[in-house]
Design an enzyme around this catalytic site. Sequence first.
Site, PDB file in Angstrom:
ATOM      1  N   SER A  74       0.839  -1.210   0.000  1.00 55.34           N
ATOM      2  CA  SER A  74       0.000   0.000   0.000  1.00 55.34           C
ATOM      3  C   SER A  74       0.872   1.257   0.000  1.00 55.34           C
ATOM      4  O   SER A  74       0.568   2.237  -0.692  1.00 55.34           O
ATOM      5  CB  SER A  74      -0.911   0.035   1.238  1.00 55.34           C
ATOM      6  OG  SER A  74      -1.698  -1.122   1.305  1.00 55.34           O
ATOM      7  N   ASN A 154      -6.228  -9.171  -7.294  1.00 50.39           N
ATOM      8  CA  ASN A 154      -6.141  -9.879  -6.020  1.00 50.39           C
ATOM      9  C   ASN A 154      -7.345 -10.778  -5.745  1.00 50.39           C
ATOM     10  O   ASN A 154      -7.247 -11.719  -4.976  1.00 50.39           O
ATOM     11  CB  ASN A 154      -5.948  -8.900  -4.859  1.00 50.39           C
ATOM     12  CG  ASN A 154      -6.857  -7.710  -4.951  1.00 50.39           C
ATOM     13  OD1 ASN A 154      -6.823  -6.967  -5.926  1.00 50.39           O
ATOM     14  ND2 ASN A 154      -7.687  -7.513  -3.945  1.00 50.39           N
ATOM     15  N   GLY A 203       6.259  -8.068   0.527  1.00 53.12           N
ATOM     16  CA  GLY A 203       6.896  -9.324   0.928  1.00 53.12           C
ATOM     17  C   GLY A 203       5.949 -10.407   1.408  1.00 53.12           C
ATOM     18  O   GLY A 203       6.166 -11.594   1.131  1.00 53.12           O
ATOM     19  N   CYS A 328     -19.292  -8.135   3.902  1.00 50.18           N
ATOM     20  CA  CYS A 328     -20.126  -7.899   5.083  1.00 50.18           C
ATOM     21  C   CYS A 328     -19.306  -7.645   6.337  1.00 50.18           C
ATOM     22  O   CYS A 328     -19.678  -6.834   7.165  1.00 50.18           O
ATOM     23  CB  CYS A 328     -21.043  -9.086   5.322  1.00 50.18           C
ATOM     24  SG  CYS A 328     -22.186  -9.314   3.967  1.00 50.18           S
TER      25      CYS A 328
HETATM   26  N1  PLP Z   1      -2.205  -4.361  -4.044  1.00 51.15           N
HETATM   27  C1  PLP Z   1      -2.736  -5.584  -4.189  1.00 51.15           C
HETATM   28  C2  PLP Z   1      -3.098  -6.065  -5.565  1.00 51.15           C
HETATM   29  C3  PLP Z   1      -2.941  -6.393  -3.074  1.00 51.15           C
HETATM   30  O1  PLP Z   1      -3.488  -7.604  -3.220  1.00 51.15           O
HETATM   31  C4  PLP Z   1      -2.584  -5.899  -1.795  1.00 51.15           C
HETATM   32  C5  PLP Z   1      -2.845  -6.692  -0.589  1.00 51.15           C
HETATM   33  O2  PLP Z   1      -3.698  -7.550  -0.555  1.00 51.15           O
HETATM   34  C6  PLP Z   1      -2.011  -4.625  -1.711  1.00 51.15           C
HETATM   35  C7  PLP Z   1      -1.839  -3.885  -2.856  1.00 51.15           C
HETATM   36  C8  PLP Z   1      -1.590  -4.050  -0.413  1.00 51.15           C
HETATM   37  O3  PLP Z   1      -0.425  -4.688   0.049  1.00 51.15           O
HETATM   38  P1  PLP Z   1      -0.008  -4.575   1.580  1.00 51.15           P
HETATM   39  O4  PLP Z   1      -0.906  -5.481   2.329  1.00 51.15           O
HETATM   40  O5  PLP Z   1       1.415  -5.031   1.622  1.00 51.15           O
HETATM   41  O6  PLP Z   1      -0.160  -3.157   1.963  1.00 51.15           O
END
Ligand code: PLP
Length: 398
Positions: A74, A154, A203, A328
């Site tokens: 993030s 994701n 990671g 939910c």
């Molecule tokens: N981007 C994607 C596609 C993700 O799947 C995730 C986490 O699930 C993130 C960003 C965020 O990663 P982090 O949990 O390391 O902040």
Amino acid sequence: MNKHYVYADNAATTPISKEVLDAMMPWLTEGYGNASSIYAKGREAGFALVKARQQVADVLNCKPGEIYFTGCGSESDNWALKGAMHKLAAKGKKHLITTVFEHHAILHTAAALEKEGFEVTYLPVYENGIIHLDDLKAALRPDTALVSIMFANNEIGTIQPIAEIGAICKEAGVLFHTDAVQAIGHVRIDVKAMNIDMLSLSGHKFHAPKGVGALYVRQGSIILPNLIDGGGQEKGRRAGTENVASIVGMGVAIEAAHRDLEANAAKALAMRERLIDAALQIPHSRLNGDRVQRLPGNANISFEGVEGEALLLMLDNEGVAASSGSACTSGSLDPSHVLLSIGLPHEIAHGSLRVSFSDMNTEEDVDQIIEALPKVIGRLREMSPVWERIVQEDAANN
Ligand code: PLP
């Protein structure tokens, strides 16, 4: 069959591997030096960071100087988008292109930029969970600063045509960022060949610990504004004493993931295919996202007349940890924006299940899920007025 615990939510996070933990332990014990200190304990920690940066760079096919360690995916996403947009605004470029089905680390960052006055185009995705390149070409404007499109989704695991997107951006002279948090370790990525200017990774999605990530920024593409002002770490752009043990863990983890990529991908793919075949035997079920262009370990299936959260709780009871497109638990009644973006009606999106395998799963895990699924879905449907209606409609149509 004796029930054991099946962890099938590797897209949420992965366990730390033994290889990674072994590599980290010395840095959590006697190797506690500050990587900026000049005495031996500090220098050794500094060398460990150099090695980890090289390991990440080798996997992406870039220079170690193009890798910035961050705290998570993030953070990398926020830095890439806000940094690039703020920087390029000075040149009159205020337009960002992304997609409707990004992770919230991108979508909420884009929304924050909109509040600041930036303009954002959200490309649609289609039933197969893949964007159309013509939509991207049509969205490009003279004031477009950045295109940010995820490598792999994701929730439904679909893989975007990243090299083609990179080529389009290069030709248009527009920066290209990709959120590769789900893709790293599962598909080969070459930032040079794919014309990627910035890439986010995290990671904990490939057997390293939580709380460590990286951002790749191609030299010569952009100099991002500092994310954290302070000390000289990460070339002064992201200050803060480095988390040496976790960074070492991420270096070892990414190297191992790429060393074993083909074997792990083949193993995960075989498990996923067996699960999908079995799940689709259940009436009124459907696979979400393209069957081929998807991450090897991802299966996302909707079951009509079933509520996702109840499905997860009952699977948990059967010793299976998985995930759902139903939101939910987060206090919202809206189903996942990803499932809606590929055209699923609310009702069906609510009954979705995401199973994500890693190399640590086994065929016995798949057996256990395949045994539990029809039982659990049958029980939920017995209690469902929606299912009753579907059965009546089926009877009327036959
Ligand atoms: N981007 C994607 C596609 C993700 O799947 C995730 C986490 O699930 C993130 C960003 C965020 O990663 P982090 O949990 O390391 O902040």
